[in-house]
Structures are given as C-alpha cells and as structure tokens.
Design a protein around this motif. Sequence first.
Motif, PDB file in Angstrom:
ATOM      1  N   ALA A  60     -13.191 -15.881 -33.209  1.00 47.91           N
ATOM      2  CA  ALA A  60     -11.853 -15.359 -32.222  1.00 47.91           C
ATOM      3  C   ALA A  60     -12.030 -15.948 -30.865  1.00 47.91           C
ATOM      4  N   VAL A  61     -10.947 -15.827 -30.062  1.00 45.45           N
ATOM      5  CA  VAL A  61     -10.973 -16.164 -28.704  1.00 45.45           C
ATOM      6  C   VAL A  61     -11.055 -14.870 -28.042  1.00 45.45           C
ATOM      7  N   TYR A  62     -11.989 -14.718 -27.147  1.00 43.70           N
ATOM      8  CA  TYR A  62     -12.340 -13.491 -26.357  1.00 43.70           C
ATOM      9  C   TYR A  62     -12.105 -13.869 -24.760  1.00 43.70           C
ATOM     10  N   PHE A  63     -11.123 -12.844 -24.415  1.00 39.79           N
ATOM     11  CA  PHE A  63     -10.837 -13.054 -22.927  1.00 39.79           C
ATOM     12  C   PHE A  63     -11.439 -11.796 -22.178  1.00 39.79           C
ATOM     13  N   CYS A  64     -11.864 -12.068 -20.958  1.00 40.46           N
ATOM     14  CA  CYS A  64     -12.365 -11.148 -19.968  1.00 40.46           C
ATOM     15  C   CYS A  64     -11.170 -11.117 -18.871  1.00 40.46           C
ATOM     16  N   ALA A  65     -10.831  -9.859 -18.472  1.00 41.67           N
ATOM     17  CA  ALA A  65      -9.767  -9.733 -17.280  1.00 41.67           C
ATOM     18  C   ALA A  65     -10.377  -8.686 -16.246  1.00 41.67           C
ATOM     19  N   LEU A  66      -9.609  -8.907 -14.913  1.00 42.57           N
ATOM     20  CA  LEU A  66     -10.077  -7.992 -13.883  1.00 42.57           C
ATOM     21  C   LEU A  66      -8.683  -7.419 -13.318  1.00 42.57           C
ATOM     22  N   SER A  67      -8.773  -6.285 -12.885  1.00 44.37           N
ATOM     23  CA  SER A  67      -7.566  -5.607 -12.339  1.00 44.37           C
ATOM     24  C   SER A  67      -8.197  -4.848 -11.150  1.00 44.37           C
ATOM     25  N   GLU A  68      -7.796  -5.172  -9.896  1.00 40.81           N
ATOM     26  CA  GLU A  68      -8.006  -4.636  -8.652  1.00 40.81           C
ATOM     27  C   GLU A  68      -7.309  -3.368  -8.433  1.00 40.81           C
ATOM     28  N   ALA A  69      -7.825  -2.121  -7.630  1.00 43.89           N
ATOM     29  CA  ALA A  69      -7.027  -1.067  -7.649  1.00 43.89           C
ATOM     30  C   ALA A  69      -5.950  -0.971  -6.771  1.00 43.89           C
ATOM     31  N   ARG A  70      -6.088  -1.905  -5.842  1.00 44.07           N
ATOM     32  CA  ARG A  70      -4.988  -2.249  -4.644  1.00 44.07           C
ATOM     33  C   ARG A  70      -3.860  -3.290  -4.942  1.00 44.07           C
ATOM     34  N   ASP A  71      -3.947  -3.709  -6.400  1.00 45.84           N
ATOM     35  CA  ASP A  71      -3.104  -4.541  -7.108  1.00 45.84           C
ATOM     36  C   ASP A  71      -2.576  -4.168  -8.264  1.00 45.84           C
ATOM     37  N   ASP A  72      -1.514  -4.690  -8.892  1.00 48.56           N
ATOM     38  CA  ASP A  72      -1.092  -4.318 -10.029  1.00 48.56           C
ATOM     39  C   ASP A  72      -1.079  -5.379 -11.054  1.00 48.56           C
ATOM     40  N   LYS A  73      -1.591  -6.621 -10.467  1.00 48.56           N
ATOM     41  CA  LYS A  73      -1.846  -7.715 -11.464  1.00 48.56           C
ATOM     42  C   LYS A  73      -3.074  -7.254 -12.509  1.00 48.56           C
ATOM     43  N   ILE A  74      -3.092  -8.279 -13.616  1.00 50.43           N
ATOM     44  CA  ILE A  74      -4.505  -8.280 -14.521  1.00 50.43           C
ATOM     45  C   ILE A  74      -4.347  -9.586 -14.489  1.00 50.43           C
ATOM     46  N   ILE A  75      -5.512 -10.062 -14.257  1.00 48.76           N
ATOM     47  CA  ILE A  75      -6.008 -11.789 -14.210  1.00 48.76           C
ATOM     48  C   ILE A  75      -6.922 -11.918 -15.266  1.00 48.76           C
ATOM     49  N   PHE A  76      -6.681 -12.839 -16.103  1.00 46.96           N
ATOM     50  CA  PHE A  76      -7.491 -13.165 -17.366  1.00 46.96           C
ATOM     51  C   PHE A  76      -8.473 -14.485 -17.004  1.00 46.96           C
ATOM     52  N   GLY A  77      -9.476 -14.625 -17.499  1.00 46.68           N
ATOM     53  CA  GLY A  77     -10.124 -15.618 -17.460  1.00 46.68           C
ATOM     54  C   GLY A  77      -9.448 -16.822 -18.566  1.00 46.68           C
ATOM     55  N   LYS A  78     -10.099 -18.028 -18.573  1.00 48.11           N
ATOM     56  CA  LYS A  78      -9.531 -18.812 -19.665  1.00 48.11           C
ATOM     57  C   LYS A  78     -10.066 -18.807 -21.129  1.00 48.11           C
ATOM     58  N   GLY A  79     -10.861 -17.604 -21.314  1.00 45.77           N
ATOM     59  CA  GLY A  79     -11.594 -17.349 -22.618  1.00 45.77           C
ATOM     60  C   GLY A  79     -12.471 -18.274 -23.131  1.00 45.77           C
ATOM     61  N   THR A  80     -13.095 -17.893 -24.172  1.00 44.92           N
ATOM     62  CA  THR A  80     -14.371 -18.297 -24.930  1.00 44.92           C
ATOM     63  C   THR A  80     -14.119 -18.271 -26.240  1.00 44.92           C
ATOM     64  N   ARG A  81     -13.793 -19.492 -26.873  1.00 43.32           N
ATOM     65  CA  ARG A  81     -13.571 -19.663 -28.481  1.00 43.32           C
ATOM     66  C   ARG A  81     -14.857 -19.432 -29.261  1.00 43.32           C
ATOM     67  N   LEU A  82     -15.102 -18.390 -30.168  1.00 46.04           N
ATOM     68  CA  LEU A  82     -16.078 -18.128 -30.781  1.00 46.04           C
ATOM     69  C   LEU A  82     -16.036 -18.678 -32.167  1.00 46.04           C
ATOM     70  N   HIS A  83     -16.939 -19.333 -32.605  1.00 53.51           N
ATOM     71  CA  HIS A  83     -17.024 -19.708 -33.982  1.00 53.51           C
ATOM     72  C   HIS A  83     -18.240 -19.102 -34.684  1.00 53.51           C
ATOM     73  N   ILE A  84     -17.931 -18.197 -35.925  1.00 51.56           N
ATOM     74  CA  ILE A  84     -19.134 -17.989 -36.596  1.00 51.56           C
ATOM     75  C   ILE A  84     -19.092 -18.572 -38.039  1.00 51.56           C
ATOM     76  N   LEU A  85     -20.295 -19.355 -38.147  1.00 44.46           N
ATOM     77  CA  LEU A  85     -20.190 -20.230 -39.262  1.00 44.46           C
ATOM     78  C   LEU A  85     -20.958 -19.373 -40.242  1.00 44.46           C
ATOM     79  N   PRO A  86     -20.429 -19.582 -41.431  1.00 46.19           N
ATOM     80  CA  PRO A  86     -21.142 -18.879 -42.569  1.00 46.19           C
ATOM     81  C   PRO A  86     -22.240 -19.422 -43.063  1.00 46.19           C
TER      82      PRO A  86
END
Lengths: 113, 114
Positions: B88-114
């Motif tokens: 999947a693609v996994y995203f990390c995100a941050l929200s500050e207490a004094r702000d209403d926005k949630i900002i995301f990172g660019k994501g990491t695409r993870l491939h699990i090979l059988p």
Amino acid sequence: NAGVTQTPKFRVLKTGQSMTLLCAQDMNHEYMYWYRQDPGMGLRLIHYSVGEGTTAKGEVPDGYNVSRLKKQNFLLGLESAAPSQTSVYFCASRFRTNTGELFFGEGSRLTVL
Amino acid sequence: AQKVTQAQTEISVVEKEDVTLDCVYETRDTTYYLFWYKQPPSGELVFLIRRNSFDEQNEISGRYSWNFQKSTSSFNFTITASQVVDSAVYFCALSEARDDKIIFGKGTRLHILP
C-alpha cells in the motif's frame, strides 16, 4: 451509515470548463477538508472548513473555490479547469476537535483535457 | 509552518521481512497530533493510528508498531512479518493544536513481494 460521500466519482473536462465536486457527510462533523492527490506529491490540502458558513485556504488553494452552506456539505468548485488540475480529489471530515482523525470519501478522479 | 517528511518514496521487501517506514515532522507547537494512514491499491484511505505529543509511549497493534520520539521529531511505523496485503501507500500526517489543518507527507509506497 454512508460516512463521507463524494460525487461524481469520475469526470472528464475540457480546459476552461467549470464543475463542482460535492462532498456530503452524515456524521455531524464540524470540520471538512478537500485534498488533492498527485503522483509523488502525497495529499495536499486545498481548502477546509471548520463549520457551516466558514472556509479557509490550505496549501494549494489557487484555481479552486469552496462553499459550506450546510453543515453536512462541502462543495469544491473549479471555475475554469486547467490540465494541472487533473488529479484525484479526496474529501474528509472530522469532529470539532483537532485531535480527531479524518474520515475520507472514496475519491473523485478528475481529468482535464 | 508544520511539515511532514517521508524520505522513503518506495520500499520493496520480501514477505515475512520486517520493514520500517520513516516519518519526520516539523512543528513549532508544543501540542500536536500525529497520524498514519494506509492507502491500499483500491484507493481508499484507512486510518491506522493517532498519537498526541504528550504520549511518547510506543504502540503495538498486532504486527504493527509505532515509535514516537520527540527528541528526533520522528514517528516511525514498523510492520513485523510483512504480508502481501500490507502492500500500500502509507501516509504520515501532522495536526497542530493551534491550527485546524492536517498536513500529510508525500507517502511511502510499500511493495511486499511474495
């Protein structure tokens, strides 16, 4: 519960055309957000709203307008679509607290030719 | 301004290997919230975890674990004994207490090979 619903799911536009994406949530959330997702760019915040009648700019607001006339709906408008607006658009909502997680819609894929 | 960096664009591992996804954040606020989301190939965004800045305890949920270190401004995510369904693609995100926005990172695409 439907959660967060986006319409339409897919749309193809010609450059210069206008359109509106509708986001509807049935969870009584105060906060609503519009993001766009592009390859290699992650999710970028376009606009958001912290309550009925309020809107604010996010990271990439240019070329978009929004309205929150009803608490459950958040509309994203493109007045004159450009190819750079080809993207997948996600709507999200959360409760009236910035501690809460976002609940996302399924996304709307927009192509501008 | 808040910022989230996911330096790993794409990772491939063989099934059953452990893998760690890195997330580094920047904020001037003392109270903030960090999130991880998963986006499987079907495209929906799935919430995984929320952590507030006052709680530095690591968290484990099955094969998933999260390591929050304020000293290095990192909130890393480890999958133990990876499975193909973890691809999947996994995203990390941050929200500050004094702000209403949630900002995301660019994501990491993870491939699990059988």
